[in-house]
Design a protein around this motif. Structure first.
Motif, PDB file in Angstrom:
ATOM      1  N   ALA A 173       0.897  -1.240  -0.049  1.00  0.00           N
ATOM      2  CA  ALA A 173      -0.137  -0.110   0.017  1.00  0.00           C
ATOM      3  C   ALA A 173       0.722   1.335  -0.090  1.00  0.00           C
ATOM      4  O   ALA A 173       0.661   2.442  -0.750  1.00  0.00           O
ATOM      5  N   ALA A 174       1.957   1.125   0.884  1.00  0.00           N
ATOM      6  CA  ALA A 174       2.820   2.209   0.771  1.00  0.00           C
ATOM      7  C   ALA A 174       3.581   2.458  -0.620  1.00  0.00           C
ATOM      8  O   ALA A 174       3.741   3.477  -0.826  1.00  0.00           O
ATOM      9  N   ARG A 175       3.900   1.548  -1.222  1.00  0.00           N
ATOM     10  CA  ARG A 175       4.462   1.587  -2.522  1.00  0.00           C
ATOM     11  C   ARG A 175       3.578   2.108  -3.660  1.00  0.00           C
ATOM     12  O   ARG A 175       3.991   3.027  -4.369  1.00  0.00           O
ATOM     13  N   LEU A 176       2.364   1.858  -3.517  1.00  0.00           N
ATOM     14  CA  LEU A 176       1.380   2.409  -4.329  1.00  0.00           C
ATOM     15  C   LEU A 176       1.058   3.774  -4.142  1.00  0.00           C
ATOM     16  O   LEU A 176       1.059   4.752  -5.144  1.00  0.00           O
ATOM     17  N   ARG A 177       0.787   4.183  -2.811  1.00  0.00           N
ATOM     18  CA  ARG A 177       0.577   5.470  -2.581  1.00  0.00           C
ATOM     19  C   ARG A 177       1.773   6.307  -2.926  1.00  0.00           C
ATOM     20  O   ARG A 177       1.638   7.625  -3.578  1.00  0.00           O
ATOM     21  N   ALA A 178       3.163   5.890  -2.493  1.00  0.00           N
ATOM     22  CA  ALA A 178       4.190   6.716  -2.961  1.00  0.00           C
ATOM     23  C   ALA A 178       4.363   7.013  -4.605  1.00  0.00           C
ATOM     24  O   ALA A 178       4.472   8.050  -5.053  1.00  0.00           O
ATOM     25  N   GLY A 179       3.870   5.817  -5.263  1.00  0.00           N
ATOM     26  CA  GLY A 179       3.959   5.930  -6.723  1.00  0.00           C
ATOM     27  C   GLY A 179       2.836   7.088  -7.531  1.00  0.00           C
ATOM     28  O   GLY A 179       3.223   7.532  -8.097  1.00  0.00           O
ATOM     29  N   VAL A 180       1.835   6.816  -6.917  1.00  0.00           N
ATOM     30  CA  VAL A 180       0.464   7.712  -7.095  1.00  0.00           C
ATOM     31  C   VAL A 180       1.028   8.980  -6.940  1.00  0.00           C
ATOM     32  O   VAL A 180       0.661   9.753  -7.764  1.00  0.00           O
ATOM     33  N   THR A 181       1.438   9.410  -5.901  1.00  0.00           N
ATOM     34  CA  THR A 181       1.745  10.830  -5.692  1.00  0.00           C
ATOM     35  C   THR A 181       2.970  11.126  -6.361  1.00  0.00           C
ATOM     36  O   THR A 181       3.076  12.062  -6.762  1.00  0.00           O
ATOM     37  N   ALA A 182       3.894  10.339  -6.700  1.00  0.00           N
ATOM     38  CA  ALA A 182       5.116  10.824  -7.695  1.00  0.00           C
ATOM     39  C   ALA A 182       4.614  10.860  -8.897  1.00  0.00           C
ATOM     40  O   ALA A 182       5.198  11.916  -9.780  1.00  0.00           O
ATOM     41  N   LEU A 183       3.524  10.393  -9.430  1.00  0.00           N
ATOM     42  CA  LEU A 183       3.022  10.826 -10.702  1.00  0.00           C
ATOM     43  C   LEU A 183       1.944  12.065 -10.901  1.00  0.00           C
ATOM     44  O   LEU A 183       1.615  12.447 -11.914  1.00  0.00           O
ATOM     45  N   GLY A 184       2.134  12.693  -9.763  1.00  0.00           N
ATOM     46  CA  GLY A 184       1.362  14.031  -9.528  1.00  0.00           C
ATOM     47  C   GLY A 184      -0.056  13.673  -9.616  1.00  0.00           C
ATOM     48  O   GLY A 184      -0.841  14.782  -9.554  1.00  0.00           O
ATOM     49  N   LEU A 185      -0.593  12.735  -8.994  1.00  0.00           N
ATOM     50  CA  LEU A 185      -2.042  12.360  -8.965  1.00  0.00           C
ATOM     51  C   LEU A 185      -2.565  12.498  -7.477  1.00  0.00           C
ATOM     52  O   LEU A 185      -1.630  12.283  -6.497  1.00  0.00           O
ATOM     53  N   GLU A 186      -3.849  13.031  -7.215  1.00  0.00           N
ATOM     54  CA  GLU A 186      -4.298  13.218  -6.070  1.00  0.00           C
ATOM     55  C   GLU A 186      -4.657  12.111  -5.190  1.00  0.00           C
ATOM     56  O   GLU A 186      -5.405  11.374  -5.863  1.00  0.00           O
ATOM     57  N   THR A 187      -4.126  11.625  -4.108  1.00  0.00           N
ATOM     58  CA  THR A 187      -4.821  10.674  -3.297  1.00  0.00           C
ATOM     59  C   THR A 187      -4.807  11.274  -1.859  1.00  0.00           C
ATOM     60  O   THR A 187      -4.672  12.353  -1.632  1.00  0.00           O
ATOM     61  N   ILE A 188      -5.438  10.433  -0.894  1.00  0.00           N
ATOM     62  CA  ILE A 188      -5.586  10.666   0.504  1.00  0.00           C
ATOM     63  C   ILE A 188      -4.252   9.792   1.223  1.00  0.00           C
ATOM     64  O   ILE A 188      -4.184   8.745   1.198  1.00  0.00           O
ATOM     65  N   PRO A 189      -3.721  10.341   2.116  1.00  0.00           N
ATOM     66  CA  PRO A 189      -2.488   9.797   2.583  1.00  0.00           C
ATOM     67  C   PRO A 189      -3.235   8.917   3.752  1.00  0.00           C
ATOM     68  O   PRO A 189      -4.467   8.793   4.178  1.00  0.00           O
ATOM     69  N   GLY A 190      -2.487   7.899   4.223  1.00  0.00           N
ATOM     70  CA  GLY A 190      -3.101   6.962   5.268  1.00  0.00           C
ATOM     71  C   GLY A 190      -2.142   5.514   5.055  1.00  0.00           C
ATOM     72  O   GLY A 190      -1.235   5.398   4.148  1.00  0.00           O
ATOM     73  N   GLU A 191      -2.566   4.564   5.866  1.00  0.00           N
ATOM     74  CA  GLU A 191      -1.994   3.271   5.608  1.00  0.00           C
ATOM     75  C   GLU A 191      -2.814   2.092   5.314  1.00  0.00           C
ATOM     76  O   GLU A 191      -2.442   1.046   5.281  1.00  0.00           O
ATOM     77  N   HIS A 192      -4.030   2.453   5.072  1.00  0.00           N
ATOM     78  CA  HIS A 192      -5.127   1.329   4.607  1.00  0.00           C
ATOM     79  C   HIS A 192      -4.580   1.098   3.300  1.00  0.00           C
ATOM     80  O   HIS A 192      -4.259   1.872   2.595  1.00  0.00           O
TER      81      HIS A 192
END
Length: 405
Positions: free
Chosen positions: A321-340
């Motif tokens: 999940a952390a790998r995906l969130r970091a990758g989404v953020t690096a692509l400049g896409l908007e997501t919601i921080p968290g650990e779920h």
């Protein structure tokens, strides 16, 4: 009404949904599963696309236990011993040993006195919540609570009802203060993990606010938490939002159909509370339970989670999940921080959301687009869901598809 008239009316209603962009349309039919191989997790075959193998990024099976041989064997053994179905509602003759065993195990897992299993988490909320709300009750709900909570409240006739903006605990505090003397009981109900966003309710703060207003309500302030997306996927040992926040609900509702990979819903609470629900909740009293096989399979899943192997699965899940969130953020896409393991991508546009769903499908990745009215207008999103039977290569495949959009 003649059948032709009814069909004309409903066809027109379907056409209206399509024009509004709210028609869900046909369902993907899974026709087979390709086991994990070559550093990638399982792939799924769909009707009409049997020559293509899809990565599911829209599954609630967070621990990847649905295909676990131990869970399947437990189901098969109990089915062989007790039959494919319960054959009756619980109080007549539909209670089997596996039902009792899984209820006892769930109560112990959540550090409660008692538990009860029902046909689904939706049925559990619909059955349980109205039993706590009477015409002398104030009921307070988070604005982003799941549809089952909304519909359960609609079945009741409380003295007062309030909906506070999502996670606005200042407003929760204000409502409890304002209604003192106007209701003998208050019920505060919230999701643990909010299914559209993957964020969580701060249960420890909610509990503190409720405790502060307890004396203002003769029958107290009762907290009800539906943590169907939290249990098995959140917290150090998978005990969900309670474990993560340190808060505790008076009534905790969960599911066997997500992280545990089986089917059914449950509630855990004090023994007198559960005993009352068994007598009063219509979806328990008048509806068949899960099958004995499902109960035994769920018990097997709980044992796996509550073991060193479970801890390893949870650590792997958090890492993905952390790998995906970091990758989404690096692509400049908007997501919601968290650990779920729910990782939303906020698109905020219905047409673009639908286009991204199609784009991912073309690249053999199944994702779910959420648009109004499932989410508020302007909150359109893609909900990505990570599971423990996936791998780093799977996450990289998803990020490559997003990069190409």
């Amino acid at each position: 009404m003649a059948r032709g008239k009814l069909e004309s009316l409903l066809t027109a209603a379907l056409d209206d949904l399509k024009v509004a962009g709210r028609l869900k349309g046909g369902e993907h039919v899974v026709t087979g599963v390709k086991p994990a191989t070559e550093g990638r997790g399982p792939r799924y075959f769909l009707a009409g696309c049997e020559d293509r193998a899809f990565l599911r990024m829209n599954s609630n099976s967070y621990l990847g236990l649905a295909m676990d041989p131990r869970v399947i064997r437990a189901d098969a053994r109990a089915t062989g011993a007790f039959g494919a179905g319960p054959g009756a509602v619980r109080f007549i003759s539909g209670t089997y040993r596996p039902h009792v065993e899984v209820e006892q195990r769930l109560a112990a897992f959540h550090h409660r006195d008692a538990g009860m299993v029902m046909s689904a988490a939706y049925a559990t909320v619909i059955g349980v919540l109205p039993q706590l709300i009477g015409d002398n009750t104030l009921v307070i709900s988070d604005a982003l609570n799941h549809n089952c909570i909304i519909n359960a409240i609609r079945l009741t006739h409380p003295a007062h009802k309030a909906v506070y903006p999502h996670l606005d605990l200042t407003e929760l505090d204000r409502v409890l203060q304002a209604h003192k003397g106007q209701a003998v009981r208050a019920v505060v109900v919230t999701d643990g993990i909010f299914s559209m966003r993957g964020d969580h309710a701060p249960l420890e703060r909610i509990a503190a606010i409720c405790q502060r207003h307890e004396s203002g309500y003769p029958e107290g302030v009762i907290t009800v938490v539906d943590d169907s997306h939290g249990v098995g996927a959140f917290g150090r040992t998978g005990r969900g939002t309670e474990e993560y926040t340190g808060g505790r609900a008076d009534v905790l509702i969960g599911t066997l159909g997500k992280a545990f990979g089986v089917n059914g819903g449950y509630a855990v609470a004090g023994a007198p509370v559960i005993a009352y629900f068994r007598e009063a909740a219509p979806s328990y009293v008048y509806s068949n339970p899960i099958t004995p096989g499902e109960a035994a399979a769920a018990l097997s899943s709980i044992e796996i989670l509550d073991s060193p192997e479970g801890a390893t699965r949870l650590e792997h899940l958090r890492g993905l999940a952390a790998r995906l969130r970091a990758g989404v953020t690096a692509l400049g896409l908007e997501t919601i921080p968290g650990e779920h393991p729910i990782v939303p991508i906020l698109i905020r546009d219905t047409a673009r959301t639908s286009a991204l769903v199609r784009h991912c499908f073309d690249r053999e990745i199944l994702v779910t687009g959420l648009t109004y009215p499932v989410v508020p207008k302007g909150e359109d999103e893609i909900r990505l869901q990570v599971t423990a039977d996936q791998t780093d290569r799977d996450i990289d495949d998803v990020l490559a598809a997003l990069r190409a959009f």
